[in-house]
Design a protein around this motif. Structure first.
Motif, PDB file in Angstrom:
ATOM      1  N   ALA A   4       1.162  -1.412   0.460  1.00 14.63           N
ATOM      2  CA  ALA A   4       0.025   0.239  -0.166  1.00 14.63           C
ATOM      3  C   ALA A   4       0.809   1.212   0.208  1.00 14.63           C
ATOM      4  CB  ALA A   4      -0.761  -0.357   0.641  1.00 14.63           C
ATOM      5  N   GLN A   5       1.845   1.252   0.323  1.00 14.17           N
ATOM      6  CA  GLN A   5       2.518   2.430   0.479  1.00 14.17           C
ATOM      7  C   GLN A   5       3.811   3.036  -1.124  1.00 14.17           C
ATOM      8  OE1 GLN A   5       6.620   1.018   2.583  1.00 14.17           O
ATOM      9  NE2 GLN A   5       4.980   1.431   4.823  1.00 14.17           N
ATOM     10  N   VAL A   6       3.423   1.643  -1.645  1.00 11.42           N
ATOM     11  CA  VAL A   6       3.793   1.911  -3.299  1.00 11.42           C
ATOM     12  C   VAL A   6       2.850   2.995  -3.669  1.00 11.42           C
ATOM     13  CG1 VAL A   6       5.045   1.528  -5.850  1.00 11.42           C
ATOM     14  CG2 VAL A   6       5.355   0.313  -3.344  1.00 11.42           C
ATOM     15  N   LYS A   7       1.553   2.529  -3.707  1.00  9.34           N
ATOM     16  CA  LYS A   7       0.508   3.121  -4.233  1.00  9.34           C
ATOM     17  C   LYS A   7      -0.231   4.434  -3.730  1.00  9.34           C
ATOM     18  CE  LYS A   7      -4.877   2.790  -4.359  1.00  9.34           C
ATOM     19  NZ  LYS A   7      -5.937   1.600  -3.929  1.00  9.34           N
ATOM     20  N   HIS A   8       0.124   4.858  -1.929  1.00  6.25           N
ATOM     21  CA  HIS A   8       0.065   6.372  -1.824  1.00  6.25           C
ATOM     22  C   HIS A   8       1.071   7.038  -1.321  1.00  6.25           C
ATOM     23  CE1 HIS A   8      -4.140   5.148  -1.229  1.00  6.25           C
ATOM     24  NE2 HIS A   8      -3.321   3.525  -0.554  1.00  6.25           N
TER      25      HIS A   8
END
Length: 281
Positions: free
Chosen positions: A156-160
């Motif tokens: 999720a860190q990549v997405k956000h």
């Protein structure tokens, strides 16, 4: 006499975090709606003024437990309100003895860390053939980090967030990213910096970290921080060359609650649900 309570009012939490926003940078990011839903906050007041705060973020395993403020107030919070069984503690040196009354640290913990903060005027553009990483690269990132980096990495860190990488023969060999980006509160935390062991010494770590910082500055993020082990002299030198300065020492590491100390948090409400009025700070 300490008055302890769960906190749900963002304005009250924010006012306290702003008293030391660089140490509290991660906590400020957890005020963003997506993160706030996974957070449990507790405070301790003396003479009507909040003097200590604890934050449990349940979006990672083990859940991070952030401690800030007066040691006696934090003791009251852990005694009365919030003392989860298994956590990853972040605290200042003044809190260590108190924390040991409630938690047994892991074999290698606590680790002495530096919180570093960027001085934008000292940042210079770094060369390097870095590309933007997206969610489509999550598997490649996980493969790279499996070699020993990205301990706090989640897809999720990549997405956000903001991630940059360097490839060699279609293989991801260096990457850097963010643990959090908070446009609302103007903070970001750089992390997940790792270079494949076979490709070290080529400036890749500096290049990908610099590329991440450059984009954060372009986005208007005012406070950019990172964490680094005090024993990692090589990384500290790289970050200092990029314009980061050592802001404050702190300690972190996994810990388990001692027998009889556990004060588990209440279950989180479903996304979008209103917290119980009894839990308001």
């Amino acid at each position: 006499m300490w008055k302890t309570s769960k906190l749900t009012r963002k304005s009250k939490i924010l006012a306290y975090l702003e008293t030391d926003r660089l140490y509290a940078a991660y906590a400020l990011g957890d005020l963003e709606p997506r993160m706030f839903e996974q957070s449990v906050w507790a405070g301790a007041e003396e003479a009507g003024r909040m003097e200590a705060l604890a934050l449990l973020f349940r979006g990672l395993e083990p859940p991070p437990l952030f401690l800030m403020g007066e040691t006696d107030g934090l003791r009251a919070i852990l005694e009365d309100v919030l003392c989860p069984e298994w956590v990853y503690v972040t605290c200042r040196e003044a809190h260590l003895a108190m924390a040991r009354d409630f938690y047994a640290w892991g074999e290698t913990a606590p680790v002495s860390m530096w919180r570093m903060a960027l001085r934008p005027a000292r940042f210079g553009t770094v060369g390097g053939d870095c590309i933007r990483l997206t969610s489509a690269h999550s598997d490649q990132l996980a493969e790279l980090y499996a070699l020993g980096g990205g301990l706090a990495f989640g897809p999720a860190q990549v997405k956000h967030g903001v991630f940059r990488g360097i490839f060699a023969s279609d293989r991801l060999v260096a990457a850097a990213g963010t643990h959090l980006v908070s446009p609302t509160y103007g903070v970001a935390a750089v992390g997940n910096v790792f270079t494949h062991p076979d490709y070290r010494g080529r400036g890749y770590g500096t290049a990908v970290t610099g590329a991440v910082v450059a984009e954060l500055l372009e986005r208007g993020i005012g406070d950019i921080v990172l964490n680094v082990s005090q024993g990692n002299a090589v990384a500290i030198r790289i970050y200092e060359r990029l314009g980061f300065e050592r802001y404050c020492p702190f300690f972190e590491g996994p810990a388990s609650a001692r027998s009889g100390a556990v004060r588990p948090p209440e279950p989180l409400p479903p996304p979008g649900a209103c917290p119980s009025p009894s839990g308001r700070g």
